[in-house]
Design an enzyme around this catalytic site. Structure first.
Site, mmCIF file in Angstrom:
data_model
loop_
_atom_site.group_PDB
_atom_site.id
_atom_site.type_symbol
_atom_site.label_atom_id
_atom_site.label_comp_id
_atom_site.label_asym_id
_atom_site.label_seq_id
_atom_site.Cartn_x
_atom_site.Cartn_y
_atom_site.Cartn_z
ATOM 1 N N PRO A 210 3.849 -8.504 -0.741
ATOM 2 C CA PRO A 210 3.041 -7.647 -1.621
ATOM 3 C C PRO A 210 1.794 -8.357 -2.143
ATOM 4 O O PRO A 210 1.670 -8.677 -3.329
ATOM 5 C CB PRO A 210 4.012 -7.324 -2.751
ATOM 6 C CG PRO A 210 4.846 -8.573 -2.854
ATOM 7 C CD PRO A 210 5.006 -9.061 -1.430
ATOM 8 N N CYS A 211 0.834 -8.592 -1.255
ATOM 9 C CA CYS A 211 -0.360 -9.341 -1.652
ATOM 10 C C CYS A 211 -1.170 -8.608 -2.718
ATOM 11 O O CYS A 211 -1.985 -9.227 -3.405
ATOM 12 C CB CYS A 211 -1.225 -9.669 -0.447
ATOM 13 S SG CYS A 211 -1.748 -8.235 0.499
ATOM 14 N N HIS A 212 -0.920 -7.310 -2.896
ATOM 15 C CA HIS A 212 -1.614 -6.573 -3.957
ATOM 16 C C HIS A 212 -1.211 -7.068 -5.345
ATOM 17 O O HIS A 212 -1.904 -6.804 -6.319
ATOM 18 C CB HIS A 212 -1.358 -5.062 -3.834
ATOM 19 C CG HIS A 212 0.070 -4.660 -3.969
ATOM 20 N ND1 HIS A 212 0.969 -4.745 -2.926
ATOM 21 C CD2 HIS A 212 0.757 -4.177 -5.021
ATOM 22 C CE1 HIS A 212 2.151 -4.327 -3.339
ATOM 23 N NE2 HIS A 212 2.053 -3.977 -4.613
#
Length: 173
Positions: free
Chosen positions: A117-119
């Site tokens: 989940p790089c967000h």
């Protein structure tokens, strides 16, 4: 949240004396809201777990193998729980690297939104930062994903100060 930094007033070793970047404020003001916002936080991509699978996996996003360093960044990033965020610097400190190297690896993340989940990774001053290598419009995708998970922002793209301590994650293993 046991894995988030416990609130102790309005400061921590990560946010003490952090001022807002004028450049970040200008970037957000100049950003263009796209016609369509991708707020998907549920799609799970196949993630190679074994060393042999990692050596043979070819990234569809960049057309090359994922590097060992990128996997180290992704392995750290996947530890950030829903409803929390971390920073490029916190991940870099954990890895003994630099924040720009972490950001560069995350901009090439072929495993988003899950399991990597790089967000959920922001700048050290709690600004939304870039997303997928873009700072002009996809940041609104990142913002929408985080808001869907319970992280609130002000009108300038910063995590609300009252949430910065309680939703910050730095307990990397």
């Amino acid at each position: 949240m046991s894995s988030a930094v416990a609130a102790t007033g309005n400061t921590s070793k990560f946010f003490a004396a952090k001022t807002r970047s004028a450049a970040h404020t200008r970037l957000f003001a100049a950003a263009v809201v796209p016609d369509v916002i991708d707020d998907d936080v549920h799609t799970v991509m196949e993630y190679p777990e074994t060393e042999s699978a990692r050596k043979t996996h070819l990234s569809a996003k960049i057309g090359r193998p994922v590097t060992e360093f990128q996997y180290r960044v992704y392995d750290a990033c996947r530890q950030i729980p829903v409803g929390c965020f971390s920073t490029y610097k916190a991940i870099a400190d954990h890895l003994g690297s630099g924040p720009r190297a972490v950001g560069n690896a995350l901009s090439k993340n072929p495993f988003a939104p899950l399991p990597i989940p790089c967000h959920r990774v922001l700048t050290s001053d709690c600004y939304i930062g870039g997303f997928s290598g873009d700072t002009k419009s996809k940041i609104f995708w990142k913002k929408a994903k985080l808001e869907k998970e319970g992280v609130a922002f002000d009108d300038s793209g910063y995590v609300l100060p009252k949430h910065q301590q309680s939703q910050f994650f730095s307990d990397f293993k």
